[in-house]
Design a protein around this motif. Structure first.
Motif, PDB file in Angstrom:
ATOM      1  N   GLN A 285       0.759  -1.471  -0.220  1.00 43.43           N
ATOM      2  CA  GLN A 285       0.122  -0.058   0.147  1.00 43.43           C
ATOM      3  C   GLN A 285       0.701   1.153   0.015  1.00 43.43           C
ATOM      4  O   GLN A 285       1.695   1.321   0.914  1.00 43.43           O
ATOM      5  CB  GLN A 285      -0.481  -0.193   0.723  1.00 43.43           C
ATOM      6  N   GLY A 286       0.496   2.033  -1.392  1.00 43.30           N
ATOM      7  CA  GLY A 286       1.686   3.032  -1.215  1.00 43.30           C
ATOM      8  C   GLY A 286       2.871   3.252  -2.100  1.00 43.30           C
ATOM      9  O   GLY A 286       3.586   4.110  -1.638  1.00 43.30           O
ATOM     10  N   ALA A 287       3.599   2.510  -1.571  1.00 42.20           N
ATOM     11  CA  ALA A 287       5.199   1.984  -2.052  1.00 42.20           C
ATOM     12  C   ALA A 287       5.227   1.472  -3.871  1.00 42.20           C
ATOM     13  O   ALA A 287       5.943   1.385  -4.465  1.00 42.20           O
ATOM     14  CB  ALA A 287       4.962   1.260  -0.711  1.00 42.20           C
ATOM     15  N   GLU A 288       4.250   0.890  -3.911  1.00 41.87           N
ATOM     16  CA  GLU A 288       4.147  -0.175  -5.276  1.00 41.87           C
ATOM     17  C   GLU A 288       2.465   0.564  -6.173  1.00 41.87           C
ATOM     18  O   GLU A 288       1.694   0.478  -5.767  1.00 41.87           O
ATOM     19  CB  GLU A 288       3.863  -1.278  -5.456  1.00 41.87           C
ATOM     20  N   THR A 289       3.698   0.847  -7.244  1.00 37.52           N
ATOM     21  CA  THR A 289       2.586   1.477  -8.465  1.00 37.52           C
ATOM     22  C   THR A 289       1.848   0.180  -9.249  1.00 37.52           C
ATOM     23  O   THR A 289       0.870   0.151 -10.382  1.00 37.52           O
ATOM     24  CB  THR A 289       2.841   2.040  -9.344  1.00 37.52           C
ATOM     25  N   GLN A 290       2.444  -0.593  -9.431  1.00 41.97           N
ATOM     26  CA  GLN A 290       2.137  -2.308 -10.204  1.00 41.97           C
ATOM     27  C   GLN A 290       2.003  -3.033  -9.378  1.00 41.97           C
ATOM     28  O   GLN A 290       3.085  -3.040  -7.486  1.00 41.97           O
ATOM     29  CB  GLN A 290       3.129  -2.748 -10.533  1.00 41.97           C
ATOM     30  N   ARG A 291       1.342  -4.706  -9.522  1.00 37.69           N
ATOM     31  CA  ARG A 291       0.869  -5.936  -8.520  1.00 37.69           C
ATOM     32  C   ARG A 291       2.498  -7.132  -8.803  1.00 37.69           C
ATOM     33  O   ARG A 291       2.935  -6.377 -10.497  1.00 37.69           O
ATOM     34  CB  ARG A 291      -0.252  -5.618  -8.750  1.00 37.69           C
TER      35      ARG A 291
END
Length: 572
Positions: A285-291
């Motif tokens: 949460q809040g640290a990565e833009t892609q899964r």
């Protein structure tokens, strides 16, 4: 370790935990109910998924450092587990490779009231040792019993099959035509696949992870089973039972603090079973833009009636595009699964000697061919019947089979003996039982199919012919032999003909061990079929001398041709 240990999920208590020899971890778990999940008529996998720590324990004890789950083999659940029953779990390292190891687990259940016991499932997991500052080189396991020797030997072949698994699926989907009846089904009775779609988000908390902070592989599997069960129940409007989990690999780790997005949908529904596809992605949460794609799995469910018989299921109507692709891929996986289960899971005494060969089962038939020979080699009750000029003949009576084992030392490099005897086209040069040999198909670098003509045996008028799959393997590690395994297969292009009496070879082949510089121990094994057994029993007196003559001819062939390795032989 304390004898009582409460599962972090609140699903059960282990009343006994024991170490029973090198690598073994044994546990007895009493089932308990919890607020979120209960064991009442839950699938049998629950007892395994929520005890993933017991798989990890022998792996880390052997490695002496942290380990992570790399993959799980196919899991077939034979029974369900209910409230009040006892689950017995046993896990052990079967074999260690460079930095990975195979861990076997056995799950059994017991009813305390009736004192009945039954097997729930067996599973195989691959763990990888992980150390931050240095490269891991695992120590080898030392098998002691016949069972341990068999598992140790066959583990190398299972590892090979795992490495080929993804390519096998791709090749089959690309090259094989999978028949389905999508266009002929009554669309008015179909359930739209989109109606079964489920998506769930789980937050990885400390109780869900090991001491390294990585999420338990078993915990991820349990969450995957939850969403898959919901998707399956939306199709059948009943409580489904999980029967099979396909072999799958963990693509990457997830840690405490990650959100795991689990997506499930029914890919296809057959008459009595359905396949549910599950995908797991992770993000912070809040640290990565892609899964991050953690893994995907395919689970097979059935719905049981009051008599524990599978009910007929509704048809599924896939969405155009990706839905239709998943629908047809599920049909392909079903065919592969049935072929694999038929070949790999059946006991030799319960399956025909000659198994049909086609591209959908070639990997598993090759696996069965080699592993059957390795299991025969590891038998510990061979009896020395005769010895003539350092050529030894051993026999083994096991169930309804009589097996033979010839052994000799030859002044030839091991790789040269292996390459020379790999080429069945040259076997008539030294073996009078091979009158002529035709190469029918070169399957791949290590597997080939031959048509063999053999002289008549005993009082038979007609000569015999065989269709034989020859599978060869180089050693996986120091101490392993070179292997050439032979067994009969059935090919549509080579049916039985009136001119010959079709013979069958259940399990035979060569093993080669390096005994020193320019010295090789050559061993030939043959598990005699009933047809050959009649010939043996009427020729007991001449058995040793005939085998001796053939083996000495083989030795002379190796000595005469040890420097004659044709290019075609090296690329076989």
């Amino acid at each position: 370790m304390d004898k009582t240990w409460i599962d972090k999920q609140g699903q059960g208590a282990v009343s006994e935990v024991k170490k029973t020899g090198e690598g073994w971890v044994w546990a007895r778990r009493h089932n308990l109910s919890s607020g979120r999940l209960t064991f009442d008529q839950r699938p049998a996998d629950r007892g395994m998924m929520l005890t993933h720590g017991f798989l990890l324990m022998p792996a880390e004890r052997h490695a002496g450092c942290p380990c992570v789950t790399a993959s799980m083999d196919d899991i077939y659940f034979e029974h369900t587990i209910s409230v009040g029953q006892v689950v017995n779990i046993k896990a052990k390292v079967n074999r260690a490779f460079n930095s990975s190891m195979e861990v076997g687990i056995q799950v059994a259940s017991e009813d305390l009231c009736s004192e009945k016991q039954w097997n729930v499932c067996k599973a195989l997991a691959t763990f990888v040792a992980h150390r931050e500052l240095s490269k891991v080189k695992l120590k080898q396991t030392t098998p002691q019993t016949e069972e341990e020797k068999t598992e140790h030997s066959v583990a190398a072949e299972r590892r090979r099959m795992r490495l080929l698994y993804a390519d096998t699926i791709k090749d089959l989907l690309a090259n094989c035509v999978i028949q389905d009846d999508l266009e002929s089904r009554d669309c008015s009775c179909m359930v739209p696949a989109e109606r079964t779609r489920v998506e769930s988000v789980e937050l990885v908390l400390p109780p869900h992870a090991n001491h390294q902070g990585n999420t338990f592989g078993g915990q991820i599997m349990a969450w995957m089973e939850n969403v898959a069960t919901i998707a399956a129940s939306r199709l059948c409007r009943a409580h489904p039972t999980l029967k099979t989990i396909e072999m799958f690999h963990f693509r990457g780790p997830s840690q405490v603090g990650d959100r795991l997005v689990l997506k499930a949908i029914v890919n296809n529904a057959f008459k009595h079973s359905m396949e549910v596809g599950v995908c797991v992605e992770a993000y912070r949460q809040g640290a990565e833009t892609q899964r991050r794609h953690i893994n995907s799995a395919f689970m097979t469910f059935v719905v049981l009636d009051a008599d524990d018989q599978p009910r007929t299921l509704p048809w599924i109507r896939p969405q155009p595009g990706d839905g239709e692709r998943r629908y047809r891929e599920a049909s392909a996986r079903k065919k592969i699964r049935l072929d694999r289960q038929y070949i790999v899971s059946c006991k030799q005494t319960e399956m025909p000697i000659s198994v049909p060969w086609d591209p959908s089962n070639q990997v598993y038939l090759s696996y069965n061919n080699v592993s059957s020979l390795k299991m025969l080699v590891t038998k510990d009750n061979w009896v020395l019947s005769s010895e003539i000029n350092q050529v030894r003949l051993y026999t083994l009576e096991d169930d309804k089979f009589l097996s033979f084992h010839m052994e000799m030392l030859v002044q030839v490099e091991t790789i040269q003996a292996f390459l020379l005897l790999s080429d069945l086209l040259r076997r008539p040069e030294w073996d009078k039982h091979y009158r002529s040999v035709e190469l029918v198909q070169q399957v791949d670098e290590d597997d080939a199919i031959y048509h063999v003509i053999s002289p008549a045996l005993g009082s038979d008028v007609k000569p015999q012919d065989f269709v034989i799959l020859a599978s060869r393997r180089k050693p996986c590690d120091n101490g392993d032999p070179y292997v050439i395994a032979l067994r009969s297969v059935t090919l549509p292009t080579h049916p039985e003909t009136p001119a010959y009496r079709r013979g069958e070879t259940l399990c035979s082949g060569f093993c080669f061990w390096r005994e020193g510089d320019q010295l090789t121990k050559v061993s030939y094994y043959n598990q005699a079929t009933p047809g050959f057994l009649n010939y043996v029993t009427t020729n007991v007196a001449g058995l040793s001398s005939e085998f001796y003559t053939t083996v000495k001819a083989c030795e002379q062939f190796l000595l005469d041709n040890r420097s004659d390795l044709a290019p075609s032989l090296q690329t076989l």
